[in-house]
Design an enzyme around this catalytic site. Structure first.
Site, PDB file in Angstrom:
ATOM      1  N   SER A 137      13.600   0.215   1.527  1.00 55.89           N
ATOM      2  CA  SER A 137      12.384   0.565   2.264  1.00 55.89           C
ATOM      3  C   SER A 137      12.731   0.630   3.742  1.00 55.89           C
ATOM      4  CB  SER A 137      11.335  -0.527   2.038  1.00 55.89           C
ATOM      5  OG  SER A 137      10.334  -0.485   3.021  1.00 55.89           O
ATOM      6  N   TYR A 150       8.553  -9.262   1.584  1.00 59.26           N
ATOM      7  CA  TYR A 150       8.873  -7.969   0.963  1.00 59.26           C
ATOM      8  C   TYR A 150       9.994  -7.289   1.752  1.00 59.26           C
ATOM      9  CZ  TYR A 150       8.359  -3.019  -0.218  1.00 59.26           C
ATOM     10  OH  TYR A 150       8.614  -1.728  -0.589  1.00 59.26           O
TER      11      TYR A 150
HETATM   12  N1  LIG Z   1       4.920   3.031  -1.962  1.00 57.51           N
HETATM   13  C1  LIG Z   1       5.554   2.752  -0.816  1.00 57.51           C
HETATM   14  O1  LIG Z   1       4.988   2.824   0.280  1.00 57.51           O
HETATM   15  C2  LIG Z   1       7.005   2.349  -0.834  1.00 57.51           C
HETATM   16  C3  LIG Z   1       7.731   2.388   0.381  1.00 57.51           C
HETATM   17  C4  LIG Z   1       9.073   1.997   0.366  1.00 57.51           C
HETATM   18  C5  LIG Z   1       9.667   1.578  -0.796  1.00 57.51           C
HETATM   19  N2  LIG Z   1       8.936   1.536  -1.953  1.00 57.51           N
HETATM   20  C6  LIG Z   1       9.609   1.056  -3.154  1.00 57.51           C
HETATM   21  O2  LIG Z   1       9.620   2.091  -4.128  1.00 57.51           O
HETATM   22  C7  LIG Z   1       9.598   1.511  -5.439  1.00 57.51           C
HETATM   23  C8  LIG Z   1       8.453   2.111  -6.240  1.00 57.51           C
HETATM   24  O3  LIG Z   1       7.232   1.819  -5.565  1.00 57.51           O
HETATM   25  P1  LIG Z   1       5.864   2.526  -5.942  1.00 57.51           P
HETATM   26  O4  LIG Z   1       5.081   2.579  -4.679  1.00 57.51           O
HETATM   27  O5  LIG Z   1       6.097   3.756  -6.717  1.00 57.51           O
HETATM   28  O6  LIG Z   1       5.198   1.368  -6.859  1.00 57.51           O
HETATM   29  P2  LIG Z   1       4.110   1.467  -8.051  1.00 57.51           P
HETATM   30  O7  LIG Z   1       3.322   2.718  -7.966  1.00 57.51           O
HETATM   31  O8  LIG Z   1       3.394   0.156  -8.043  1.00 57.51           O
HETATM   32  O9  LIG Z   1       5.038   1.533  -9.366  1.00 57.51           O
HETATM   33  C9  LIG Z   1       5.884   0.446  -9.666  1.00 57.51           C
HETATM   34  C10 LIG Z   1       6.567   0.712 -10.991  1.00 57.51           C
HETATM   35  O10 LIG Z   1       7.415  -0.410 -11.275  1.00 57.51           O
HETATM   36  C11 LIG Z   1       7.023  -1.000 -12.522  1.00 57.51           C
HETATM   37  N3  LIG Z   1       7.236  -2.446 -12.447  1.00 57.51           N
HETATM   38  C12 LIG Z   1       6.742  -3.300 -11.534  1.00 57.51           C
HETATM   39  N4  LIG Z   1       7.137  -4.550 -11.817  1.00 57.51           N
HETATM   40  C13 LIG Z   1       7.898  -4.460 -12.940  1.00 57.51           C
HETATM   41  C14 LIG Z   1       8.581  -5.417 -13.721  1.00 57.51           C
HETATM   42  N5  LIG Z   1       8.582  -6.722 -13.422  1.00 57.51           N
HETATM   43  N6  LIG Z   1       9.280  -4.985 -14.802  1.00 57.51           N
HETATM   44  C15 LIG Z   1       9.291  -3.658 -15.135  1.00 57.51           C
HETATM   45  N7  LIG Z   1       8.669  -2.719 -14.415  1.00 57.51           N
HETATM   46  C16 LIG Z   1       7.979  -3.126 -13.336  1.00 57.51           C
HETATM   47  C17 LIG Z   1       5.543  -0.609 -12.685  1.00 57.51           C
HETATM   48  O11 LIG Z   1       5.116  -0.627 -14.051  1.00 57.51           O
HETATM   49  P3  LIG Z   1       4.289  -1.890 -14.667  1.00 57.51           P
HETATM   50  O12 LIG Z   1       3.338  -2.344 -13.611  1.00 57.51           O
HETATM   51  O13 LIG Z   1       3.617  -1.345 -15.900  1.00 57.51           O
HETATM   52  O14 LIG Z   1       5.328  -2.898 -14.986  1.00 57.51           O
HETATM   53  C18 LIG Z   1       5.587   0.810 -12.153  1.00 57.51           C
HETATM   54  O15 LIG Z   1       6.109   1.694 -13.115  1.00 57.51           O
HETATM   55  C19 LIG Z   1       9.469  -0.004  -5.239  1.00 57.51           C
HETATM   56  O16 LIG Z   1      10.741  -0.597  -5.306  1.00 57.51           O
HETATM   57  C20 LIG Z   1       8.903  -0.117  -3.832  1.00 57.51           C
HETATM   58  O17 LIG Z   1       9.215  -1.339  -3.230  1.00 57.51           O
HETATM   59  C21 LIG Z   1       7.620   1.921  -1.998  1.00 57.51           C
END
Ligand SMILES: NC(=O)c1ccc[n+]([C@@H]2O[C@H](COP(=O)([O-])OP(=O)(O)OC[C@H]3O[C@@H](n4cnc5c(N)ncnc54)[C@H](OP(=O)(O)O)[C@@H]3O)[C@@H](O)[C@H]2O)c1
Length: 216
Positions: A137, A150
């Site tokens: 991130s 985080y």
């Molecule tokens: N969105 C942002 O602004 C942003 C910015 C920088 C980096 N990121 C990073 O990008 C990645 C994806 O983020 P996102 O925003 O797409 O999140 P999201 O929409 O909440 O999706 C998260 C995904 O991870 C799965 N997950 C979460 N905990 C899990 C666990 N313990 N075991 C297995 N699967 C798990 C969730 O499925 P279930 O809940 O069904 O398990 C879901 O498929 C993350 O690493 C996040 O830190 C996001």
């Protein structure tokens, strides 16, 4: 771009947000994608949407689930060409306001699972080599209050990726992605319409992240 046809890509957390979009794009370009998530219904919905996708309901914070996942993908497809360490969670809140369980869960999902899944997948690449993608991130570079924990987990992932590049065998490529805020489910859920209480200013309201902000 090199053809993705026939390549096998394991994307953790490919059932929502960035992971699901990535899985869909890779599959449309010919890759076989394997995804996982904890919610069976959401997994089923993603599998219906993504061509040729395969998935397993599991929790990447559970060591036995991580082993089961990697073994199942290798057995089903006979190979793994890339691991996208995408599954992650955000937790908005000052460290002092979090519970001990919240602290361990965040470190487990955002860091420990990433390191251990990578360890488990490396041997599956074999002599062909492969790609490991780490989802870090922008907060790894600019820690964001009240997301300090985080941000620290994401700095850990960045450090791991940079170190790994120098120790993995030839043929293994390690990539690290540092996105700014993207309006996915966790960001909406955690912020719930609120702004962080800490003083901040907008630094990057652009593209898909319009309307969200980066604090510093
Ligand atoms: N969105 C942002 O602004 C942003 C910015 C920088 C980096 N990121 C990073 O990008 C990645 C994806 O983020 P996102 O925003 O797409 O999140 P999201 O929409 O909440 O999706 C998260 C995904 O991870 C799965 N997950 C979460 N905990 C899990 C666990 N313990 N075991 C297995 N699967 C798990 C969730 O499925 P279930 O809940 O069904 O398990 C879901 O498929 C993350 O690493 C996040 O830190 C996001």
């Amino acid at each position: 771009m090199r053809s993705l046809a026939g390549t096998v890509v394991l994307i953790t957390g490919g059932t929502a947000g960035i992971g699901r979009t990535t899985a869909r794009l890779l599959a449309r370009n010919g890759a076989h994608v394997a995804i996982c998530g904890r919610d069976q219904e959401r997994l089923d919905a993603a599998l219906r949407e993504i061509p040729r996708a395969w998935g397993m309901c599991c929790d990447v914070t559970v060591p036995a689930d991580r082993e089961r996942l990697v073994r199942a993908v290798a057995e089903r497809f006979g190979r793994i060409d890339a691991l996208v360490n995408n599954a992650g969670q955000g937790r908005v809140g000052k460290l002092g306001d979090l519970t001990g369980d919240q602290v361990s869960t965040l470190v487990d999902v955002n860091f420990t699972a990433v390191a251990d899944l990578t360890r488990l997948v490396l041997p599956a690449f074999g002599a062909r080599g492969g790609h490991v993608v780490m989802m870090s991130s922008v907060s790894a570079w600019v820690p964001i209050p009240p997301l300090s924990l985080y941000s620290a987990t994401k700095a850990g992932v960045l450090g791991l990726a940079l170190g790994l590049r120098r120790e993995v065998p030839r043929g293994v490529r390690v990539h690290v992605v540092c996105p700014g805020p993207i309006r996915t489910e966790w960001l909406s859920r955690e912020l719930n319409g609120r702004r962080p209480s800490t003083s901040h200013r907008t630094v990057s309201p652009q593209g898909p992240i319009r309307g969200t902000w980066l604090v510093r």
